[in-house]
Scaffold this motif. Sequence first.
Motif, PDB file in Angstrom:
ATOM      1  N   TYR A 107       0.839  -1.194   0.000  1.00 41.22           N
ATOM      2  CA  TYR A 107       0.000   0.000   0.000  1.00 41.22           C
ATOM      3  C   TYR A 107       0.879   1.250   0.000  1.00 41.22           C
ATOM      4  N   ALA A 108       0.500   2.213  -0.822  1.00 41.53           N
ATOM      5  CA  ALA A 108       1.165   3.519  -0.841  1.00 41.53           C
ATOM      6  C   ALA A 108       0.068   4.575  -0.892  1.00 41.53           C
ATOM      7  N   PHE A 109      -0.392   5.006   0.289  1.00 40.80           N
ATOM      8  CA  PHE A 109      -1.473   5.979   0.397  1.00 40.80           C
ATOM      9  C   PHE A 109      -0.911   7.353   0.733  1.00 40.80           C
ATOM     10  N   TYR A 110      -1.514   8.355   0.180  1.00 39.76           N
ATOM     11  CA  TYR A 110      -1.076   9.732   0.348  1.00 39.76           C
ATOM     12  C   TYR A 110      -1.076  10.127   1.826  1.00 39.76           C
ATOM     13  N   GLU A 111       0.035  10.676   2.266  1.00 38.69           N
ATOM     14  CA  GLU A 111       0.229  11.169   3.626  1.00 38.69           C
ATOM     15  C   GLU A 111       0.041  10.080   4.684  1.00 38.69           C
ATOM     16  N   LYS A 112       0.281   8.828   4.280  1.00 32.91           N
ATOM     17  CA  LYS A 112       0.251   7.716   5.231  1.00 32.91           C
ATOM     18  C   LYS A 112       1.508   6.878   5.045  1.00 32.91           C
ATOM     19  N   ASP A 113       1.889   6.175   6.087  1.00 37.09           N
ATOM     20  CA  ASP A 113       3.079   5.335   6.003  1.00 37.09           C
ATOM     21  C   ASP A 113       2.857   4.202   5.015  1.00 37.09           C
ATOM     22  N   ARG A 114       3.835   3.984   4.157  1.00 42.81           N
ATOM     23  CA  ARG A 114       3.763   2.848   3.241  1.00 42.81           C
ATOM     24  C   ARG A 114       3.966   1.556   4.028  1.00 42.81           C
ATOM     25  N   ASN A 115       3.317   0.513   3.559  1.00 43.32           N
ATOM     26  CA  ASN A 115       3.563  -0.794   4.170  1.00 43.32           C
ATOM     27  C   ASN A 115       3.474  -1.877   3.108  1.00 43.32           C
ATOM     28  N   GLN A 116       4.262  -2.892   3.293  1.00 44.64           N
ATOM     29  CA  GLN A 116       4.277  -4.009   2.362  1.00 44.64           C
ATOM     30  C   GLN A 116       4.601  -5.289   3.121  1.00 44.64           C
ATOM     31  N   GLY A 117       4.079  -6.394   2.596  1.00 42.74           N
ATOM     32  CA  GLY A 117       4.304  -7.662   3.258  1.00 42.74           C
ATOM     33  C   GLY A 117       3.694  -8.818   2.485  1.00 42.74           C
ATOM     34  N   LYS A 118       3.453  -9.919   3.188  1.00 45.95           N
ATOM     35  CA  LYS A 118       2.950 -11.124   2.552  1.00 45.95           C
ATOM     36  C   LYS A 118       1.583 -11.496   3.097  1.00 45.95           C
ATOM     37  N   ILE A 119       0.815 -12.167   2.263  1.00 48.36           N
ATOM     38  CA  ILE A 119      -0.482 -12.670   2.699  1.00 48.36           C
ATOM     39  C   ILE A 119      -0.485 -14.187   2.617  1.00 48.36           C
ATOM     40  N   ASP A 120      -1.185 -14.812   3.530  1.00 51.35           N
ATOM     41  CA  ASP A 120      -1.420 -16.250   3.443  1.00 51.35           C
ATOM     42  C   ASP A 120      -2.770 -16.545   4.084  1.00 51.35           C
ATOM     43  N   GLY A 121      -3.545 -17.376   3.410  1.00 49.59           N
ATOM     44  CA  GLY A 121      -4.888 -17.647   3.896  1.00 49.59           C
ATOM     45  C   GLY A 121      -5.581 -18.712   3.075  1.00 49.59           C
ATOM     46  N   VAL A 122      -6.903 -18.564   2.942  1.00 49.81           N
ATOM     47  CA  VAL A 122      -7.697 -19.569   2.237  1.00 49.81           C
ATOM     48  C   VAL A 122      -8.689 -18.888   1.300  1.00 49.81           C
ATOM     49  N   MET A 123      -9.125 -19.652   0.306  1.00 51.07           N
ATOM     50  CA  MET A 123     -10.149 -19.203  -0.630  1.00 51.07           C
ATOM     51  C   MET A 123     -11.428 -19.959  -0.302  1.00 51.07           C
ATOM     52  N   ARG A 124     -12.483 -19.223   0.001  1.00 54.76           N
ATOM     53  CA  ARG A 124     -13.782 -19.829   0.283  1.00 54.76           C
ATOM     54  C   ARG A 124     -14.803 -19.269  -0.698  1.00 54.76           C
ATOM     55  N   GLY A 125     -15.204 -20.109  -1.626  1.00 53.68           N
ATOM     56  CA  GLY A 125     -16.096 -19.630  -2.671  1.00 53.68           C
ATOM     57  C   GLY A 125     -15.385 -18.625  -3.546  1.00 53.68           C
ATOM     58  N   ASP A 126     -15.884 -17.397  -3.592  1.00 50.85           N
ATOM     59  CA  ASP A 126     -15.264 -16.337  -4.389  1.00 50.85           C
ATOM     60  C   ASP A 126     -14.541 -15.314  -3.522  1.00 50.85           C
ATOM     61  N   THR A 127     -14.226 -15.693  -2.280  1.00 44.74           N
ATOM     62  CA  THR A 127     -13.652 -14.739  -1.334  1.00 44.74           C
ATOM     63  C   THR A 127     -12.357 -15.270  -0.720  1.00 44.74           C
ATOM     64  N   ILE A 128     -11.364 -14.392  -0.649  1.00 41.27           N
ATOM     65  CA  ILE A 128     -10.095 -14.705   0.010  1.00 41.27           C
ATOM     66  C   ILE A 128     -10.115 -14.121   1.423  1.00 41.27           C
ATOM     67  N   TYR A 129      -9.804 -14.968   2.394  1.00 42.03           N
ATOM     68  CA  TYR A 129      -9.585 -14.523   3.775  1.00 42.03           C
ATOM     69  C   TYR A 129      -8.129 -14.824   4.091  1.00 42.03           C
ATOM     70  N   ALA A 130      -7.375 -13.784   4.438  1.00 47.00           N
ATOM     71  CA  ALA A 130      -5.935 -13.994   4.623  1.00 47.00           C
ATOM     72  C   ALA A 130      -5.379 -13.138   5.748  1.00 47.00           C
ATOM     73  N   LYS A 131      -4.236 -13.586   6.255  1.00 44.91           N
ATOM     74  CA  LYS A 131      -3.470 -12.805   7.231  1.00 44.91           C
ATOM     75  C   LYS A 131      -2.419 -12.014   6.471  1.00 44.91           C
ATOM     76  N   TYR A 132      -2.384 -10.725   6.723  1.00 48.42           N
ATOM     77  CA  TYR A 132      -1.423  -9.837   6.074  1.00 48.42           C
ATOM     78  C   TYR A 132      -0.348  -9.474   7.084  1.00 48.42           C
ATOM     79  N   THR A 133       0.853  -9.960   6.855  1.00 52.01           N
ATOM     80  CA  THR A 133       1.994  -9.660   7.715  1.00 52.01           C
ATOM     81  C   THR A 133       2.867  -8.635   7.007  1.00 52.01           C
ATOM     82  N   PHE A 134       3.003  -7.465   7.592  1.00 52.13           N
ATOM     83  CA  PHE A 134       3.664  -6.376   6.893  1.00 52.13           C
ATOM     84  C   PHE A 134       4.590  -5.601   7.819  1.00 52.13           C
ATOM     85  N   VAL A 135       5.434  -4.791   7.208  1.00 55.82           N
ATOM     86  CA  VAL A 135       6.368  -3.941   7.947  1.00 55.82           C
ATOM     87  C   VAL A 135       6.095  -2.490   7.569  1.00 55.82           C
ATOM     88  N   SER A 136       5.944  -1.667   8.583  1.00 55.42           N
ATOM     89  CA  SER A 136       5.731  -0.232   8.372  1.00 55.42           C
ATOM     90  C   SER A 136       6.582   0.518   9.371  1.00 55.42           C
TER      91      SER A 136
END
Length: 242
Positions: A155-184
Amino acid sequence: MLKHILIFCAFLAVTSCTKESGSITGSWVTEIPDQPQHKRGFTLKDDGRASSINLESKLYERWEKQGDLLILSGKNEFTERTDDVTDTMKIISAGDSTLVVEHAGKRFTYTKTGNPDKLISDFELYECFVYKSRKDSAFLHVNVADSIVTGELFYAFYEKDRNQGKIDGVMRGDTIYAKYTFVSEGTESTREVVFLKKGPQWIEGFGEVEDRDGSMVFKDRSKLKFRRGLAFKGIRCPPTLQ
């Protein structure tokens, strides 16, 4: 009589050697780091032709065996120059179903597969998506295989701290539920993220969150909202992420 025995033994030695050198033909794969649901490797054909299996930009075209060395050569998909890629691997052991080699100081164990096309088609679901507005942007690199989800998020949002990381989770139907581990700003955090597949896009959903054991998670998934969520549109993945 002795002469015939010696000739027969020599014949056995030659045929045994031929069988050994030909035993590495076939399709060989090993796990992709951080993506255990996916495999990568190569196919070695009897006529000396070779092909790559999920090997980023490497396109193997030929192979040869010199003593205990396996030499693979081809080109780089993005430079399109022939003989641009040559990988030399030392064969430690070769069996009917397992091939162990050393390359660049590391040892790799490959297993034989009879269905490399399925591995390739699964891996090609690994796609990149981007969200852009006037001042904000976000990048999603997602892979779904057998309902297991892995990828990267930025993510790179205006006037906010950038953050980046990895996601891991599951796909249920048409939806992803995941844990986002990031560093900011040098601090690692985790939070739950959700994405809804809508046509060729992924829509990020939002909802009320709470802290559970140091991770921010949704209080009630049934109340998640996607109507005004970020819409990630598909793009060609950068070479460094393929």
